[in-house]
Design a protein around this motif. Structure first.
Motif, mmCIF file in Angstrom:
data_model
loop_
_atom_site.group_PDB
_atom_site.id
_atom_site.type_symbol
_atom_site.label_atom_id
_atom_site.label_comp_id
_atom_site.label_asym_id
_atom_site.label_seq_id
_atom_site.Cartn_x
_atom_site.Cartn_y
_atom_site.Cartn_z
ATOM 1 N N PRO A 430 -32.467 24.063 12.822
ATOM 2 C CA PRO A 430 -32.776 23.000 12.018
ATOM 3 C C PRO A 430 -32.476 23.214 10.599
ATOM 4 C CG PRO A 430 -34.857 23.942 12.739
ATOM 5 C CD PRO A 430 -33.837 24.620 13.724
ATOM 6 N N SER A 431 -31.684 22.423 10.007
ATOM 7 C CA SER A 431 -31.365 22.547 8.568
ATOM 8 C C SER A 431 -31.185 21.204 8.055
ATOM 9 C CB SER A 431 -30.019 23.332 8.479
ATOM 10 O OG SER A 431 -29.635 23.279 7.159
ATOM 11 N N MET A 432 -32.513 21.107 6.791
ATOM 12 C CA MET A 432 -32.484 19.626 6.331
ATOM 13 C C MET A 432 -31.196 19.703 5.246
ATOM 14 S SD MET A 432 -34.453 17.179 5.422
ATOM 15 C CE MET A 432 -35.616 17.427 6.014
ATOM 16 N N ALA A 433 -30.865 20.734 4.815
ATOM 17 C CA ALA A 433 -29.432 20.657 4.030
ATOM 18 C C ALA A 433 -28.385 20.179 4.806
ATOM 19 C CB ALA A 433 -29.101 22.041 3.292
ATOM 20 N N LYS A 434 -28.336 20.741 5.982
ATOM 21 C CA LYS A 434 -27.072 19.972 6.834
ATOM 22 C C LYS A 434 -27.196 18.665 7.267
ATOM 23 C CE LYS A 434 -24.314 21.298 10.609
ATOM 24 N NZ LYS A 434 -23.721 22.353 11.781
ATOM 25 N N PHE A 435 -28.462 18.347 7.560
ATOM 26 C CA PHE A 435 -29.021 17.015 7.848
ATOM 27 C C PHE A 435 -28.499 16.046 6.726
ATOM 28 C CE2 PHE A 435 -31.478 13.168 7.953
ATOM 29 C CZ PHE A 435 -31.245 12.619 9.286
ATOM 30 N N ASN A 436 -28.873 16.286 5.332
ATOM 31 C CA ASN A 436 -28.743 15.685 4.229
ATOM 32 C C ASN A 436 -27.213 15.618 4.032
ATOM 33 O OD1 ASN A 436 -31.267 14.939 3.689
ATOM 34 N ND2 ASN A 436 -31.585 16.688 2.356
ATOM 35 N N ALA A 437 -26.282 16.710 4.381
ATOM 36 C CA ALA A 437 -24.813 16.576 4.143
ATOM 37 C C ALA A 437 -24.221 15.574 4.935
ATOM 38 C CB ALA A 437 -24.480 17.890 4.231
ATOM 39 N N GLY A 438 -24.649 15.787 6.181
ATOM 40 C CA GLY A 438 -24.195 14.828 7.249
ATOM 41 C C GLY A 438 -24.622 13.372 6.878
ATOM 42 N N PHE A 439 -25.795 13.218 6.612
ATOM 43 C CA PHE A 439 -26.307 11.701 6.184
ATOM 44 C C PHE A 439 -25.504 11.316 4.994
ATOM 45 C CE2 PHE A 439 -29.169 9.036 3.816
ATOM 46 C CZ PHE A 439 -29.755 8.188 4.786
ATOM 47 N N LEU A 440 -25.301 11.783 3.954
ATOM 48 C CA LEU A 440 -24.362 11.291 2.810
ATOM 49 C C LEU A 440 -23.258 11.306 3.087
ATOM 50 C CD1 LEU A 440 -26.105 13.700 0.193
ATOM 51 C CD2 LEU A 440 -26.271 11.295 0.215
ATOM 52 N N GLN A 441 -22.423 12.108 3.859
ATOM 53 C CA GLN A 441 -20.954 11.773 4.463
ATOM 54 C C GLN A 441 -21.023 10.484 5.353
ATOM 55 O OE1 GLN A 441 -19.354 15.042 6.750
ATOM 56 N NE2 GLN A 441 -17.440 14.332 7.024
ATOM 57 N N CYS A 442 -21.779 10.225 6.148
ATOM 58 C CA CYS A 442 -21.683 9.153 7.011
ATOM 59 C C CYS A 442 -22.056 7.889 5.993
ATOM 60 C CB CYS A 442 -22.919 9.418 7.968
ATOM 61 S SG CYS A 442 -22.661 7.899 9.206
ATOM 62 N N TRP A 542 -34.655 29.924 4.303
ATOM 63 C CA TRP A 542 -34.208 29.776 5.655
ATOM 64 C C TRP A 542 -33.088 28.705 5.525
ATOM 65 C CZ3 TRP A 542 -34.213 30.474 10.907
ATOM 66 C CH2 TRP A 542 -33.725 29.536 11.667
ATOM 67 N N GLU A 543 -33.043 27.592 4.607
ATOM 68 C CA GLU A 543 -31.941 26.766 4.249
ATOM 69 C C GLU A 543 -30.768 27.566 3.830
ATOM 70 O OE1 GLU A 543 -31.763 23.992 5.011
ATOM 71 O OE2 GLU A 543 -33.457 23.222 5.794
ATOM 72 N N THR A 544 -31.057 28.368 2.894
ATOM 73 C CA THR A 544 -30.060 29.217 2.220
ATOM 74 C C THR A 544 -29.161 29.962 3.205
ATOM 75 O OG1 THR A 544 -31.201 29.179 0.285
ATOM 76 C CG2 THR A 544 -29.610 30.931 0.358
ATOM 77 N N ILE A 545 -30.025 30.540 4.116
ATOM 78 C CA ILE A 545 -29.145 31.572 5.132
ATOM 79 C C ILE A 545 -28.418 30.629 6.270
ATOM 80 C CG2 ILE A 545 -29.665 33.216 6.874
ATOM 81 C CD1 ILE A 545 -32.045 34.047 5.185
ATOM 82 N N VAL A 546 -29.191 29.622 6.748
ATOM 83 C CA VAL A 546 -28.722 28.486 7.507
ATOM 84 C C VAL A 546 -27.524 27.915 7.437
ATOM 85 C CG1 VAL A 546 -29.381 27.188 9.350
ATOM 86 C CG2 VAL A 546 -31.009 28.900 9.182
ATOM 87 N N TYR A 547 -27.532 27.570 6.276
ATOM 88 C CA TYR A 547 -26.538 26.536 5.679
ATOM 89 C C TYR A 547 -26.290 26.499 4.414
ATOM 90 C CZ TYR A 547 -23.581 22.030 5.361
ATOM 91 O OH TYR A 547 -22.777 21.109 5.173
ATOM 92 N N PRO A 549 -22.573 26.727 1.442
ATOM 93 C CA PRO A 549 -20.837 26.151 1.432
ATOM 94 C C PRO A 549 -20.050 27.191 2.226
ATOM 95 C CG PRO A 549 -22.150 25.675 -0.583
ATOM 96 C CD PRO A 549 -22.886 26.524 0.127
ATOM 97 N N ILE A 550 -20.697 28.298 2.204
ATOM 98 C CA ILE A 550 -19.965 29.587 3.143
ATOM 99 C C ILE A 550 -19.972 29.824 4.391
ATOM 100 C CG2 ILE A 550 -19.316 32.070 2.961
ATOM 101 C CD1 ILE A 550 -20.217 31.997 0.127
ATOM 102 N N LEU A 551 -21.425 29.483 4.673
ATOM 103 C CA LEU A 551 -21.752 29.815 6.228
ATOM 104 C C LEU A 551 -22.471 28.771 6.819
ATOM 105 C CD1 LEU A 551 -21.794 32.077 8.388
ATOM 106 C CD2 LEU A 551 -24.063 32.641 7.322
ATOM 107 N N ASP A 552 -22.268 28.256 8.239
ATOM 108 C CA ASP A 552 -23.012 27.343 8.769
ATOM 109 C C ASP A 552 -23.319 28.063 10.169
ATOM 110 O OD1 ASP A 552 -24.093 25.357 10.137
ATOM 111 O OD2 ASP A 552 -22.473 24.126 10.386
ATOM 112 N N LEU A 553 -24.554 28.624 10.264
ATOM 113 C CA LEU A 553 -25.068 29.397 11.254
ATOM 114 C C LEU A 553 -25.254 28.573 12.586
ATOM 115 C CD1 LEU A 553 -27.691 31.856 10.032
ATOM 116 C CD2 LEU A 553 -25.492 32.186 10.576
ATOM 117 N N ASP A 554 -25.545 27.467 12.750
ATOM 118 C CA ASP A 554 -25.525 26.514 13.744
ATOM 119 C C ASP A 554 -24.144 26.520 14.560
ATOM 120 O OD1 ASP A 554 -27.403 24.600 14.949
ATOM 121 O OD2 ASP A 554 -25.694 23.124 14.802
ATOM 122 N N ARG A 555 -23.105 26.678 13.921
ATOM 123 C CA ARG A 555 -21.907 26.527 14.516
ATOM 124 C C ARG A 555 -21.451 27.722 15.235
ATOM 125 N NH1 ARG A 555 -17.292 23.428 10.844
ATOM 126 N NH2 ARG A 555 -18.623 21.371 10.771
#
Length: 555
Positions: A430-442, A542-547, A549-555
């Motif tokens: 779970p990543s709030m940063a990734k959710f926000n990024a997807g939210f804004l892109q959509c 946690w957010e910095t490590i998981v998601y 601009p360089i790394l997306d651990l969920d992938r």
């Protein structure tokens, strides 16, 4: 040497003066002013006839005689001018018409009209319905005579036929149309019409009664379309108003082919009497030619004629045989096709205002084309309304197509965003940063790509769906992250002890585990933990490590 030189100069001057005097004297003859082109479809000006007119400085009036070929127009004009056939307009008894185009008698009659000295020209026109000519040519001759003349003598043998009424109606409409195209800001001013019926016996009716009866509306209780058309023809003559009169003229002599060789004493006395009455009638109704409220002299009349003829020859015009309604129907179809072509180039969907602007531009272009191509002032209104209705119907279909394409596009974007939000709900990490990024892109893609009339409706649906997705993600985010951190601390204990065997990592992992499982149970609920600064620090790390601009651990 000097004497011979002066003799030569004087001789040249005498010749010049002699030619000038001959030129002046030569106006006592007929001249062509309008001639047919080789194809007998259009008209062109003849300069010698125009010279006979342009030299006149006083106001001009013209008397034109029109009618079928071999109906005695040229002979009638000679009689009105008191000329013999051999010095006046040429008279022919052959099958082919003698007069080609429009001719003018070069020497005008000088009349005092309302205190104004006026030069009256007499015009002879080519007879219609002769062989080897198109209807369009006849109609141009008829219309041009209608525009040029101050008095129009409609010379008819025996009676008034329906074809005669139809032809006159069409000529008046044609004249009115091209008078308008030539640029007049005032209403068409028709010539005074004189119905001249050459007939010996009228069977108890006056010629006026016969003409009025022929022009009377035909009762149409059954709604017959053919009778409607006949009555429309009569309606189009309303522009003539009270400017028409009728006159009967008996046959001058039974031997028509010998008329040119007969003198007045040999002619029927009743004919001679009526002929003189006709001269007086024409003189009483003749008025100078008025254009835009101003009488014309010779040069102005020629200029007026040039402009009218240019308008008359330019573009397509219908003929008496092809009804005006049918002609205008073709023009309406062409203009509608122009509108369809312009609107067909649009890429749907598009914003409603952009579509409206495109419609306005295309409609204006179609209407402008209609104004240039349509025929007939009276018929123009109904044809204009028909074109407007057709354009509205096409535009209505285009609006519906735009709505359909807009709904399809926005629905596809909405569904795509909904699927993306569902995928973000089940992130393994779970990543709030990734959710926000997807939210804004959509949101951004929807704002940029969803266009057209369906946008407002789908915007409302998007706001609700996105808000619900965000609320659901936030609600589960902290709990999932808490569980992940507990699991992560146990994993790090095992890594620190058995894999890398580094005591500090193991101790840090135990501290995190004890804090999450023991401290929170002793002092706060798990929900209270989420407001603790320590928890915020843990979440940020946690957010910095998981998601990032360089790394997306969920992938």
């Amino acid at each position: 040497m000097d004497i011979s030189h002066w003799v030569f100069v004087v001789s040249v001057l005498l010749l010049f003066l002699a030619s000038g005097s001959f030129s002046i004297g030569s106006f006592h003859q007929p001249f062509p002013i309008v001639e047919p082109d080789p194809g007998h479809t259009k008209l062109r000006l003849s300069r010698e006839g125009l010279e006979a007119i342009s030299r006149i400085n006083t106001p001009i009036a013209a008397v034109a005689v029109i009618g079928p070929y071999r109906s005695g127009k040229s002979f009638l004009l000679n009689q009105l001018l008191s000329l013999s056939c051999y010095e006046g307009f040429g008279v022919g008894h052959m099958r082919d018409t003698k007069t080609k185009g429009i001719w003018v008698w070069g020497t005008p009659l000088e009349l005092n009209i309302d205190g104004v000295r006026t030069s009256v020209f007499y015009l002879d026109t080519e007879g219609f319905e002769s062989v080897g000519k198109s209807n369009v040519y006849d109609d141009r001759i008829f219309a041009l005579a209608t525009v040029m003349s101050s008095v129009l003598i409609y010379n008819l043998p025996e009676t008034v036929r329906e074809a005669d009424i139809s032809r006159l109606s069409f000529a008046v409409e044609l004249a009115e149309e091209f008078y308008g195209r030539f640029g007049q800001d005032v209403a068409f001013e028709p010539a005074k019409l004189l119905w001249l019926i050459q007939r010996d016996f009228l069977e108890g009716k006056t010629v006026k009664e016969m003409v009025d009866e022929a022009l009377r509306h035909v009762p149409n209780t059954g709604g017959d379309k053919n009778i409607d058309q006949v009555n429309q023809i009569r309606d189009s003559l309303a522009v003539m108003g009270d400017n028409s009169t009728a006159f009967s003229l008996p046959q001058p002599h039974l031997m028509r082919t010998k008329l040119c060789d007969l003198k007045d004493d040999d002619l029927d006395p009743m004919y001679v009497k009526k002929r003189e009455q006709l001269k007086e009638l024409v003189a009483s109704i003749i008025r100078p030619k008025i254009v835009q409220g101003k009488s014309l002299n010779g040069k102005e009349f020629v200029s007026f004629l040039e402009k009218i003829l240019e308008a008359l020859n330019k573009g397509e015009i219908p003929s008496t045989g092809s009804l005006v309604e049918v002609f205008n129907k073709g023009i309406v179809e062409r203009c509608l096709k122009l509108y369809n072509g312009r609107m067909g180039k649009l890429r749907l969907p598009m914003p409603e205002q952009s579509l409206q602007d495109a419609h306005d531009r295309s409609r204006e272009e179609a209407m402008k084309a209609f104004d240039e191509l349509h025929f007939g002032r009276r018929h123009a209104k109904s044809s204009f309304e028909q074109l407007d209705e057709d354009i509205k119907e096409v535009n209505k279909n285009i609006i519906m197509a735009n709505q359909y394409h807009s709904a399809r596009l926005c629905e596809a974007l909405y569904t795509q965003c909904e699927d993306n939000m569902d995928q973000l709900q089940v992130l393994r990490l779970p990543s709030m940063a990734k959710f926000n990024a997807g939210f804004l892109q959509c949101n951004r893609s929807f704002e940029q790509e969803c266009i057209g009339p369906s946008r407002a409706n789908y915007e409302q649906r998007m706001v609700k769906m996105m808000g619900k997705s965000r609320s659901l993600f936030i609600k589960e985010y902290n709990q999932r992250l808490f569980n992940w951190l507990v699991t992560f601390s146990l994993i790090m204990v095992m890594v620190g002890r058995f894999i890398i065997k580094f005591i500090l990592i193991e101790m840090a992992a135990w501290v995190l585990f004890i804090f999450l499982e023991t401290y929170t149970r002793m002092f706060w609920s798990s929900e209270s933990l989420y407001y603790n600064p320590v928890w915020h620090f843990i979440v940020s790390t946690w957010e910095t490590i998981v998601y990032n601009p360089i790394l997306d651990l969920d992938r």
